[in-house]
Design an enzyme around this catalytic site. Structure first.
Site, PDB file in Angstrom:
ATOM      1  N   LYS A   1      -9.257   3.994 -19.110  1.00 49.38           N
ATOM      2  CA  LYS A   1      -9.614   4.418 -20.464  1.00 49.38           C
ATOM      3  C   LYS A   1      -8.390   4.342 -21.391  1.00 49.38           C
ATOM      4  O   LYS A   1      -7.824   3.280 -21.549  1.00 49.38           O
ATOM      5  CB  LYS A   1     -10.222   5.825 -20.404  1.00 49.38           C
TER       6      LYS A   1
ATOM      7  N   TYR B   1     -17.509  14.070 -15.718  1.00 43.10           N
ATOM      8  CA  TYR B   1     -17.817  12.660 -15.452  1.00 43.10           C
ATOM      9  C   TYR B   1     -18.831  12.588 -14.305  1.00 43.10           C
ATOM     10  O   TYR B   1     -18.623  13.202 -13.250  1.00 43.10           O
ATOM     11  CB  TYR B   1     -16.515  11.943 -15.094  1.00 43.10           C
TER      12      TYR B   1
ATOM     13  N   ARG C   1       0.844  -1.209   0.000  1.00 43.00           N
ATOM     14  CA  ARG C   1       0.000   0.000   0.000  1.00 43.00           C
ATOM     15  C   ARG C   1       0.874   1.252   0.000  1.00 43.00           C
ATOM     16  O   ARG C   1       0.494   2.305  -0.502  1.00 43.00           O
ATOM     17  CB  ARG C   1      -0.964   0.019   1.200  1.00 43.00           C
TER      18      ARG C   1
ATOM     19  N   ASP D   1      -8.832  16.922 -15.430  1.00 36.39           N
ATOM     20  CA  ASP D   1      -9.061  15.511 -15.732  1.00 36.39           C
ATOM     21  C   ASP D   1      -8.718  15.336 -17.212  1.00 36.39           C
ATOM     22  O   ASP D   1      -9.452  15.803 -18.087  1.00 36.39           O
ATOM     23  CB  ASP D   1     -10.527  15.150 -15.431  1.00 36.39           C
TER      24      ASP D   1
HETATM   25  C1  LIG Z   1     -14.108   6.958 -16.353  1.00 38.22           C
HETATM   26  C2  LIG Z   1     -13.785   8.340 -15.988  1.00 38.22           C
HETATM   27  C3  LIG Z   1     -13.493   8.681 -14.659  1.00 38.22           C
HETATM   28  C4  LIG Z   1     -13.556   7.679 -13.533  1.00 38.22           C
HETATM   29  O1  LIG Z   1     -12.678   6.644 -13.714  1.00 38.22           O
HETATM   30  P1  LIG Z   1     -12.867   5.156 -13.121  1.00 38.22           P
HETATM   31  O2  LIG Z   1     -11.619   4.492 -13.503  1.00 38.22           O
HETATM   32  O3  LIG Z   1     -14.099   4.586 -13.770  1.00 38.22           O
HETATM   33  O4  LIG Z   1     -13.065   5.301 -11.660  1.00 38.22           O
HETATM   34  C5  LIG Z   1     -13.154   9.983 -14.397  1.00 38.22           C
HETATM   35  N1  LIG Z   1     -13.111  10.911 -15.373  1.00 38.22           N
HETATM   36  C6  LIG Z   1     -13.393  10.625 -16.648  1.00 38.22           C
HETATM   37  C7  LIG Z   1     -13.337  11.698 -17.677  1.00 38.22           C
HETATM   38  C8  LIG Z   1     -13.740   9.327 -17.001  1.00 38.22           C
HETATM   39  O5  LIG Z   1     -14.040   9.054 -18.274  1.00 38.22           O
END
Ligand SMILES: *Cc1c(COP(=O)(O)O)cnc(C)c1O
Length: 394
Positions: free
Chosen positions: A209, A112, A59, A184
């Site tokens: 992603k 998101y 961790r 983000d």
């Molecule tokens: C999917 C996504 C998230 C969250 O990510 P997870 O891995 O599903 O927790 C945050 N921001 C954007 C733009 C996303 O597409």
């Protein structure tokens, strides 16, 4: 590769984060272990006191996780990165590290879904207020800022409307006021958008992603621009948990090797599909950063080196037509998530953004008929044929 900073993104994708190891492995091995042996009691004590560097417990630190963190930090041009169990865990780490009771956040309204919900239903309970504004509108940001504002959190292009916000202009507003800017960067990846070079302080990734890119991992990353801020983030992550594990770190790191060439293919395929849709008689409108019809096309041209793989559009027949399309497409899979090699189609109002109150959805222009595509790397003509299989049924 010792110092990554001067290499191109192409080379960094392949080599960054991979350090020499005991056995000369070309790829960082998976250290699938929860804990690490001390040489003796004094050694263990020195590690805990921080007098000596070493591994204690996964961790806190793990070599496979660190390799992936180094790769992403290098690609983004940040000082350090912190691997998290999901993109939401990364967003949570950012908020938990930076915010105190009484603080105020300005957040993109087209964001998101769970990011919006985390701020409005969890952090609100700890006395943190959030204003959700159209961050493509600089005046709206200026008006939302007050003397408690600590952070501007932007997602650009925003999910799912692909609204684009001017990172540099927002950083210019924030800096003199001592407000931090987080971006983000999930939709663009470090290949297509470079938030640190535009003045941002922190970058968030859902590595689920594009970074991983193969639809088989859930993971996230916080990238910190300034080295001095890193220890605080690490301490908070150690205590809230939510770290990425060694196996997923390995998979993401593996995915990153092809990130540059995947992004190029996402750009090309999505451009052709967006043009196809924009010229289709059954389509009402298309939102895609590469189309001149996008309201913030110029912002995209200025700060992105490609349009990415995400497209939103609405059919003239609204939601009913959208349902026929989504139920009849071929090759495309009806699923949420995005950024993988496989093309996906989904309906935000009933799926990813269903949790957002309807009026907030409408304010963010997430209409009931909006369809979102994540364009993969398949043959583009077959992807278009696959969409036609659905469009023809409307
Ligand atoms: C999917 C996504 C998230 C969250 O990510 P997870 O891995 O599903 O927790 C945050 N921001 C954007 C733009 C996303 O597409």
């Amino acid at each position: 590769m010792k110092s990554n900073k001067n290499y191109s993104l192409d080379t960094r994708c392949v080599h960054s984060g991979i350090e020499d190891n005991e056995v000369g492995a070309v790829v960082t091995p998976i250290y699938q272990t929860s804990t690490f042996k001390f040489k003796d009691v004094d050694h263990g004590a020195r590690l805990f006191k921080g007098e000596e560097q070493g591994y204690i417990y996964t961790r806190m630190r793990n070599p496979t996780v660190e390799a992936c963190e180094m790769a992403v930090a290098s690609l983004e041009g940040g000082a350090k990165a912190l691997g998290c169990g999901s993109g939401m865990a990364a967003t949570n780490l950012l908020l938990a590290t930076l915010l105190n009771a009484g603080d105020h956040v300005v957040c993109s309204e087209s964001v998101y879904g769970p990011t919006s919900t985390l701020l409005s239903t969890v952090y609100s309970r700890f006395g943190i207020k959030t204003s959700f504004v159209d961050t493509s509108d600089l005046e709206a940001i200026k008006n939302a800022i007050n003397d408690k504002t600590k952070l501007i959190f932007i997602e650009t292009p925003g999910n799912p409307t692909l609204v684009m916000s001017d990172i540099q202009a927002i950083a210019d507003i924030a800096k003199p006021k001592g407000i931090k800017v987080a971006v983000d960067n999930t939709f663009m990846s470090p290949i297509l958008q470079r938030p640190f070079e535009l003045g941002a302080d922190y970058i968030i990734h859902s590595m689920t992603k594009f970074l991983n890119g193969h639809g088989d991992v859930v993971a996230g990353m916080v990238v910190v621009k300034n080295e001095e801020e890193y220890p605080t983030f690490r301490k908070v992550l150690n205590h809230i948990g939510g770290v990425i594990d060694p196996f997923n770190s390995f998979l993401v790191h593996r995915g990153i090797k092809t990130l540059k060439i995947r992004m190029e293919r996402h750009n090309e395929n999505a451009m052709k599909i967006a043009e196809f849709l924009e010229n289709h008689p059954k389509v009402d409108w298309v939102r895609f950063p590469g189309l001149k019809s996008h309201p913030q096309y110029e912002i995209g041209q200025k700060q992105m080196s490609g349009p990415g793989g995400m497209i939103s559009f609405e059919l003239k027949g609204g939601l009913d037509a959208g349902k026929i399309l989504m139920n009849n497409v071929e090759v495309w899979q009806l699923a949420v998530s995005l950024g993988g090699v496989e093309s996906l189609i989904q309906h935000p109002a009933s799926m990813t953004h269903a949790i957002m109150p309807k009026e907030q959805r409408e304010k963010a222009q997430i209409t009931d008929g909006l369809v979102r595509l994540s364009v993969g790397i398949e043959d583009v003509d077959e992807l278009i044929e696959g969409l036609n299989a659905g469009l023809d049924k409307i």
